[in-house]
Scaffold this active site. Structure first.
Site, PDB file in Angstrom:
ATOM      1  N   HIS A  82     -57.097  94.694  -2.543  1.00 53.75           N
ATOM      2  CA  HIS A  82     -56.717  95.903  -3.274  1.00 53.75           C
ATOM      3  C   HIS A  82     -57.034  95.773  -4.763  1.00 53.75           C
ATOM      4  CE1 HIS A  82     -54.438  99.438  -4.433  1.00 53.75           C
ATOM      5  NE2 HIS A  82     -54.251  99.714  -3.152  1.00 53.75           N
ATOM      6  N   GLY A 164     -48.267  99.500 -26.603  1.00 51.53           N
ATOM      7  CA  GLY A 164     -48.643  98.111 -26.795  1.00 51.53           C
ATOM      8  C   GLY A 164     -49.994  97.949 -27.468  1.00 51.53           C
ATOM      9  N   PRO A 170     -52.423  87.546 -20.976  1.00 59.79           N
ATOM     10  CA  PRO A 170     -53.345  86.597 -20.344  1.00 59.79           C
ATOM     11  C   PRO A 170     -53.145  86.391 -18.847  1.00 59.79           C
ATOM     12  CG  PRO A 170     -51.788  85.492 -21.827  1.00 59.79           C
ATOM     13  CD  PRO A 170     -51.680  86.956 -22.093  1.00 59.79           C
ATOM     14  N   SER A 171     -51.916  86.455 -18.366  1.00 62.14           N
ATOM     15  CA  SER A 171     -51.682  86.229 -16.934  1.00 62.14           C
ATOM     16  C   SER A 171     -51.140  87.452 -16.212  1.00 62.14           C
ATOM     17  CB  SER A 171     -50.701  85.065 -16.733  1.00 62.14           C
ATOM     18  OG  SER A 171     -49.453  85.350 -17.345  1.00 62.14           O
ATOM     19  N   GLY A 173     -51.683  90.693 -17.185  1.00 59.86           N
ATOM     20  CA  GLY A 173     -52.590  91.818 -17.275  1.00 59.86           C
ATOM     21  C   GLY A 173     -51.993  93.023 -17.966  1.00 59.86           C
TER      22      GLY A 173
END
Length: 504
Positions: A82, A164, A170-171, A173
């Protein structure tokens, strides 16, 4: 009128049950939120969790779950069928009772702002919340997935987030948040492994390619089934009913000489959507939902409470739900009484000096209640797993070996679940002692009743641990369980004595 909002967050994890359980627990850790459904898909490596309740409580749970997902899911290591851009990929809010779509939009904006501020995760608004026209379509935001967004977010103005900084986490997303009307997630499996067929059918069906209105569709390969899937979202099931989507998939697949294998609904579905399928396929004349027996009974008979249903199920001559589930429910009620006392203390001028401590205790009691409710269900499932293992064939040596391994595995799980109940009940009793000490004195008896229930939950869980130990071959594990529950029981007996002394 009481307001109820539904939220169906999608997380990029469908293979680790412990992670999915942690996300669900975060969503319902606060009172006022009900867990309605939890779906995992290993091929898609994705889970869909459905909750509903008070809008503010749901929003708080979603924010907690986003933080938990950022902690436990790393998109740099994530692979699945997905498309996704975030550990928490998409968060839709759906009005159910007493809410307008505009109020859901406002709620989605507050949640989006909080996610960006608290976790440093860029957030995009979609569907009815979209501020950019093209972003009403989720596929537009997810184009290229995490990897492409990571490269483009800072340089491509079209990919600037609504909340934002233009910097990907970084992890974890990015995340998509919005308000939408109810939809149905509906998948059709085809009797072929040719992905091109599923993609062609999806292209013919989806609205963006000139197909059915209110239908979004993609084609996926499901390797473990040696089949392909046409995965659809029906964004207005009244405008495009389930049966119409199914029939178009079937006809388009037949053009390639491929038949439909089966179909599935992911998550929850309105009864009216299924009624429409019944009416269509049976060619019913003048059909009314009032002809459905259960609907007529619901209209004419007085409603039963959930408590009545649970007591009735316990009293039935069946082994589940049994003592393990009842112990966990007793513990959840104990924690709920503690929450009540905390709620009667918070925000009151004369308790200002202990406000922060009470708020902290309230949060921990909410989490304990949610955990114990989950354990009540797990206890039933663990018992059923033991019964299934005992029913395995044992004619050959291989079957006997497989059966023995399955029994040991299931018995261990049936021991671990009440052990976790005992730990949580003990923690709840400690929290109740603290609440009784600093909380509103007018509610002392409620905290004390909760303490008695928590102790009963602990002892009931201990009995359920002990009864399983003789069936375990792993004797060191059995002895550790025996020792831990004994220590917890001694410790909590002392706490209960102190509480009793305070009350008498």
């Amino acid at each position: 009128m009481k307001q109820i909002v539904e939220c169906i967050p999608n997380f990029s994890e469908g293979r680790r049950a412990d992670v999915v359980d942690a996300l669900a627990a975060a969503l319902v850790a606060q009172g006022g939120v009900a867990l309605l459904d939890k779906e995992m898909d290993a091929a898609h490596n994705r889970c869909v969790i459905t909750v509903a309740g008070d809008p503010e409580a749901v929003a708080s749970g979603v924010i907690r779950a986003v933080g938990k997902a950022a902690e436990l899911i790393d998109l740099r290591q994530h692979r699945g069928e997905h498309p996704r851009i975030g550990a928490t990929d998409v968060i839709p809010f759906v009005p159910i009772v007493g809410m307008t779509i505009e109020e859901c939009v406002a709620l989605s904006e507050r949640v989006a702002a909080e996610i960006a501020t608290r976790f440093g995760i860029p957030v995009y608004l979609y569907e009815q919340s979209a501020r950019v026209g093209a972003r009403q379509d989720l596929a537009c935001i997810r184009k290229g997935e995490f990897e492409t967004l990571r490269d483009e977010i800072a340089t491509n103005p079209e990919r600037k987030p609504d909340f934002g900084a233009a910097v990907i986490h970084p992890s974890a997303g990015a995340t998509v948040v919005g308000a939408r009307f109810p939809l149905i997630a509906y998948n059709v499996y085809l009797q072929t492994s040719d992905l091109k067929v599923a993609q062609a059918v999806a292209r013919a069906v989806r609205n963006s390619s000139g197909g059915l209105r209110y239908v979004k569709a993609l084609g996926f390969e499901i390797r473990e089934r040696s089949q392909v899937q046409v995965s659809m979202n029906l964004t207005n099931f009244e405008g495009t009913p389930v049966f119409r989507a199914f029939e178009m998939v079937r006809r388009e697949a037949e053009r390639f000489g491929v038949a439909v294998a089966s179909s599935e609904i992911v998550g929850l579905v309105p009864q009216s959507a299924l009624n429409a399928c019944t009416e269509y396929y049976l060619r019913l004349e003048g059909f009314s939902s009032r002809q459905i027996l259960e609907n007529r009974l619901a209209e004419t008979l007085p409603a039963r409470s959930g408590i009545e249903d649970f007591v009735s199920s316990v009293s039935a001559p069946t082994p589940v739900p049994g003592g393990g589930s009842v112990s966990a429910i007793a513990g959840a009620l104990a924690a709920a009484l503690g929450e009540m006392v905390a709620g009667l203390t918070e925000g009151r001028k004369k308790f200002q000096t202990v406000h922060d401590r009470v708020v902290e205790l309230h949060g921990k009691l909410s989490a304990a209640a949610a955990e114990l409710l989950t354990l009540a269900k797990e206890d039933t499932q663990a018992y059923q797993a033991v019964m299934e293992a005992l029913g395995m064939p044992k004619e050959t040596k291989e079957q006997q070996s497989s059966r023995a391994e399955a029994i040991e595995r299931a018995t261990r799980q049936a021991t671990e679940v009440p052990l976790r109940t005992a730990r949580t009940a003990a923690r709840t009793l400690e929290l109740l002692e603290s609440v009784l000490a600093v909380g509103n004195p007018n509610a002392r008896s409620d905290a004390a009743v909760g303490a008695q229930l928590a102790h009963a939950a602990l002892k009931g869980a201990q009995y359920n641990v002990l009864i399983n130990l003789s069936g375990l071959h792993d004797k060191p594990f059995a002895e550790r369980c025996r020792a831990e529950t004994s220590d917890l029981a001694l410790k909590c007996a002392s706490i209960l004595e102190r509480i009793d002394a305070r009350m008498t």
